[in-house]
Design an enzyme around this catalytic site. Structure first.
Site, PDB file in Angstrom:
ATOM      1  N   PHE A 104       0.845  -1.193   0.000  1.00 21.37           N
ATOM      2  CA  PHE A 104       0.000   0.000   0.000  1.00 21.37           C
ATOM      3  C   PHE A 104       0.883   1.247   0.000  1.00 21.37           C
ATOM      4  O   PHE A 104       0.702   2.164  -0.808  1.00 21.37           O
ATOM      5  CB  PHE A 104      -0.908  -0.018   1.241  1.00 21.37           C
ATOM      6  N   LYS A 153     -26.700   4.553  19.178  1.00 26.23           N
ATOM      7  CA  LYS A 153     -26.543   6.000  19.094  1.00 26.23           C
ATOM      8  C   LYS A 153     -25.085   6.304  19.415  1.00 26.23           C
ATOM      9  O   LYS A 153     -24.638   6.148  20.563  1.00 26.23           O
ATOM     10  CB  LYS A 153     -27.473   6.689  20.092  1.00 26.23           C
TER      11      LYS A 153
HETATM   12  S1  IVH Z   1     -30.479   9.695  13.082  1.00 29.35           S
HETATM   13  C1  IVH Z   1     -33.456  12.983  11.794  1.00 29.35           C
HETATM   14  N1  IVH Z   1     -28.954   7.758  13.974  1.00 29.35           N
HETATM   15  O1  IVH Z   1     -27.886  11.749  17.755  1.00 29.35           O
HETATM   16  C2  IVH Z   1     -32.669  11.935  12.449  1.00 29.35           C
HETATM   17  N2  IVH Z   1     -28.622   9.942  14.867  1.00 29.35           N
HETATM   18  O2  IVH Z   1     -29.908  13.442  19.249  1.00 29.35           O
HETATM   19  C3  IVH Z   1     -31.233  12.069  12.236  1.00 29.35           C
HETATM   20  N3  IVH Z   1     -26.771  10.086  16.490  1.00 29.35           N
HETATM   21  O3  IVH Z   1     -27.811  14.700  15.889  1.00 29.35           O
HETATM   22  C4  IVH Z   1     -30.371  11.410  13.230  1.00 29.35           C
HETATM   23  N4  IVH Z   1     -26.168   7.968  16.394  1.00 29.35           N
HETATM   24  O4  IVH Z   1     -25.665  13.278  15.988  1.00 29.35           O
HETATM   25  C5  IVH Z   1     -29.267   9.068  14.065  1.00 29.35           C
HETATM   26  N5  IVH Z   1     -27.646   5.949  14.628  1.00 29.35           N
HETATM   27  C6  IVH Z   1     -27.939   7.249  14.713  1.00 29.35           C
HETATM   28  C7  IVH Z   1     -27.238   8.127  15.558  1.00 29.35           C
HETATM   29  C8  IVH Z   1     -27.618   9.473  15.618  1.00 29.35           C
HETATM   30  C9  IVH Z   1     -25.920   9.151  16.929  1.00 29.35           C
HETATM   31  C10 IVH Z   1     -26.777  11.492  16.949  1.00 29.35           C
HETATM   32  C11 IVH Z   1     -26.825  12.506  15.850  1.00 29.35           C
HETATM   33  C12 IVH Z   1     -28.032  13.360  16.126  1.00 29.35           C
HETATM   34  C13 IVH Z   1     -28.267  13.091  17.570  1.00 29.35           C
HETATM   35  C14 IVH Z   1     -29.724  13.276  17.903  1.00 29.35           C
END
Ligand code: IVH
Length: 667
Positions: free
Chosen positions: A33, A113
């Site tokens: 690489f 999350k």
């Molecule tokens: S979906 C409209 N999926 O959590 C929905 N968010 O409190 C868009 N986050 O601002 C977000 N893991 O920074 C989504 N698997 C996940 C996530 C996630 C972390 C964060 C993201 C968001 C915040 C919301």
């Protein structure tokens, strides 16, 4: 010809990069690489007209600071947040509401999350064109140059994988635990304040003005939300699976659930299981999977009605604040520490927690006797995260006010503009600072003087036998044998160890001297560039600043150090320490002790950085590899080698060598 080769190499390297960083399935060795990368770099230099910000060579980041800060841009689609819930009852309520509003079967996509900061990426014709932070949801910072250095974010999508011509994808930039721990270890060594958690570290890193620093800090990213793309299947999970094919890193822990029970089981499982993930997570995001059902449910002003975040409970308990004490470190920083009524938390008894600094205390408006909440959210030191103001009684003690004089020497405390720390001004005579400098000097990574710890230093100091680290070299058997608890054998060992420390190479002496902000790595860089204490002490601010990894702050600190210690060179020489690198010292002179060996490096190291170990391995004829396989000769394991790697090594019967064993091997 050459121009065509540039394009060929770029495609090849993008693909290898994806296989390595996204799919965790490398097909070429690191050496191969690197060889292709060098070839591309050389060709690009010859053909500046072919410059492409998305070339794989640009991952290392330019060291050009974005002097004027980041450009603010408007999001094409607002970046919304999610409603938070903290209990299974709330999740059940969400589920039932969705069920009522839709009035038809639906599926819920459960995802972890990730605890970092959200980012929105725009791709056009398969190329990354822009990366923007969330900002206030409407406008964000354009951090494209920094994001280009994150290797799991594709700069160019996989050819013919069916990606749309233009789309946006959102996800989380995060700092994995091992990068976070390494970064904090480095900061601690350099006397800088630590990042409280990987989220702050990721966000602080992405807002750096210098992409080269970002490149070094090992950020990672998971993508979780596709917008503006027409993907077959009308489902969120299909979108993610498609994005995965195009080259994005998608979490491997997503479950599409048909029932509420399955959702609750997912929450239950990950509440514990998340603790062994390599990255920080703080909950689970539940999303209605069908895109048309999402549309039907719609949005509120700041969040979608088709998704919700369930937050894990950080491990926290309430306990009483008994008193506050203050510790003075070698650099004079005064750290307030809360002494607590001992309490059980996440498997250990917590008696003390950091209060960080004066601003932190003021923000909480603390009183002695307050019931405070203590949290251990993966952070190294327990911290106070709140006060139960309602439980305050009239019998509450005094208000906590940051002290104004040093608890050790009584000198005035000072604060400097732009710094949150408070310092003891008595750098020359404060016992804590003096003792702290000796402790720093003797540590393994510095002079490696064995048979002496902080208690012995206290004792030697109180008897007037040592005041500075130079005094260690005056100690003799007689002095030591009179000391309480010092047997003949331990005295002999200490004298021997002090004697041996005279052989410690200059770069470690330079680190041991304790110049503020000069950690192990910087000391090494300085030693290699300036070669002797004499040259270093004569170097001016500009020359210092022009050294790799040395910014204004470090350069100024070095200048100040030599101004305050004009006789340091003579003093070091008078006790017989190494004040220069020997002529023969250069890393390349390795030999072939590691010929035909494939070595995997894992963990955090004390004597050299990971990159230095990689260079040492190569200079001794060995090969570096990123993942353990049956072909691995051994794993070079640093301090916190991950459990997964350890297990894999054990399964395949691959030996694990410590740092010391390795250094012995190549000696
Ligand atoms: S979906 C409209 N999926 O959590 C929905 N968010 O409190 C868009 N986050 O601002 C977000 N893991 O920074 C989504 N698997 C996940 C996530 C996630 C972390 C964060 C993201 C968001 C915040 C919301």
């Amino acid at each position: 010809m050459e121009v065509q080769r540039i394009s060929e190499l770029r495609s090849l390297l993008h693909e290898y990069n994806n296989l390595y960083y996204v799919q965790n399935a490398p097909v070429v060795s690191d050496q191969e690489f690197d060889a292709l990368m060098h070839e591309l770099q050389a060709l690009e230099q010859r053909h500046p007209e072919c410059f492409d910000p998305n070339s794989p060579t640009q991952r290392v980041g330019s060291d050009l600071s974005q002097k004027d800060g980041f450009v603010q841009v408007k999001h094409k689609y607002a970046m919304l947040s999610l409603d938070n819930t903290y209990s299974e009852a709330d999740v059940t309520e969400f589920y039932n509401r969705v069920s009522r509003e839709l009035g038809e079967p639906f599926r819920i996509c459960c995802e972890l999350k990730f605890d970092g900061l959200s980012i929105s990426l725009t791709y056009k014709h398969g190329e990354l064109v822009r990366a923007v932070t969330r900002g206030d949801g409407v406008m964000g910072d354009d951090v494209t140059d920094n994001v280009r250095t994150i290797r799991s974010i594709p700069l160019r999508l996989r050819p013919n994988s069916g990606f749309p011509d233009e789309f946006e994808i959102r996800g989380e930039v995060l700092m994995p635990w091992n990068s976070f721990n390494a970064l904090n270890a480095k900061k601690q060594e350099e006397g800088e304040p630590l990042f409280a958690n990987p989220r702050n570290a990721a966000s602080g890193t992405l807002k750096q003005q210098n992409p080269q620093i970002v490149a070094e800090r090992g950020l990672d990213a998971y993508l979780y939300y596709l917008l503006g793309a027409d993907v077959e299947g009308n489902s969120h999970i299909n979108n993610l699976l498609a994005a995965q094919k195009w080259g994005f890193k998608i979490s491997g822990h997503i479950k599409v659930c048909d029932t509420l029970q399955q959702v609750l089981d997912f929450l239950d499982y990950w509440d514990q299981a998340r603790k062994s993930l390599p990255v920080a997570t703080d909950g689970v995001v539940l999303k209605v999977d069908s895109l048309s059902q999402q549309e039907e449910l719609g949005f509120k002003s700041k969040s979608p009605k088709w998704a919700i975040a369930y937050k894990f409970h950080a491990e926290r308990v309430a306990t009483r604040l008994n008193s506050v004490s203050y510790q003075v470190g070698r650099t004079g920083i005064v750290t307030p520490v809360a002494n607590l009524e001992p309490v059980q938390l996440a498997g250990t008894v917590v008696k003390r927690a950091t209060l960080n600094n004066a601003d932190f205390i003021n923000a909480f408006d603390l009183y002695i006797g307050d019931m405070v909440y203590v949290e251990k959210g993966g952070e190294i030191i327990p911290k106070i995260c709140g006060v139960d103001y309602d439980s305050r009684s009239f019998l509450i003690g005094d208000k906590v006010r940051f002290i104004s004089t040093c608890p050790e020497c009584g000198a005035k405390l000072v604060r400097y503009d732009g710094e949150s720390a408070t310092y003891c001004s008595n750098t020359e005579n404060c016992p804590s600072q003096l003792k702290g400098r000796i402790e720093h000097f003797i540590q393994r990574k510095a002079m490696d003087i064995e048979g002496i710890g902080s208690e012995t230093i206290d004792l030697l100091f109180s008897k007037g036998l040592v005041r500075t680290y130079f005094d260690l070299y005056k100690l003799n058997m007689q002095d030591l044998c009179y000391l309480e608890g010092f047997a003949d054998k331990s005295a002999r060992m200490l004298v021997h160890s002090i004697e041996e420390s005279r052989k410690v190479p200059f770069e470690r002496v330079l680190f041991a001297m304790g110049i503020r902000f000069v950690g192990q790595t910087t000391a090494k860089t300085l030693a290699r560039k300036f070669r002797s204490i004499h040259n270093l002490s004569c170097a001016g601010f500009e020359e210092l600043k022009a050294t790799q990894d040395v910014g204004e702050r470090i350069a100024q600190s070095i200048v100040d150090f030599f101004k305050a210690n004009p006789d340091i060179e003579n003093r070091l020489k008078s006790v017989g320490l190494q004040t220069e690198l020997p002529e023969s010292d250069n890393m390349e002179a390795g030999g072939d002790k590691l010929k035909d060996m494939t070595i995997v490096i894992s963990g955090v190291f004390s004597h050299h950085s990971r990159d230095e170990y990689k260079a040492i391995i190569e200079s001794h004829g060995g090969k570096n590899s990123g993942s353990i396989s049956s072909k691995t000769t051994f794993v070079l394991a640093g301090e916190n080698m991950g459990p997964a790697k350890r297990e894999k090594a054990a399964q395949l019967g691959v030996p694990v060598r410590s740092e010391d064993e390795f250094l012995e091997m190549i000696k």
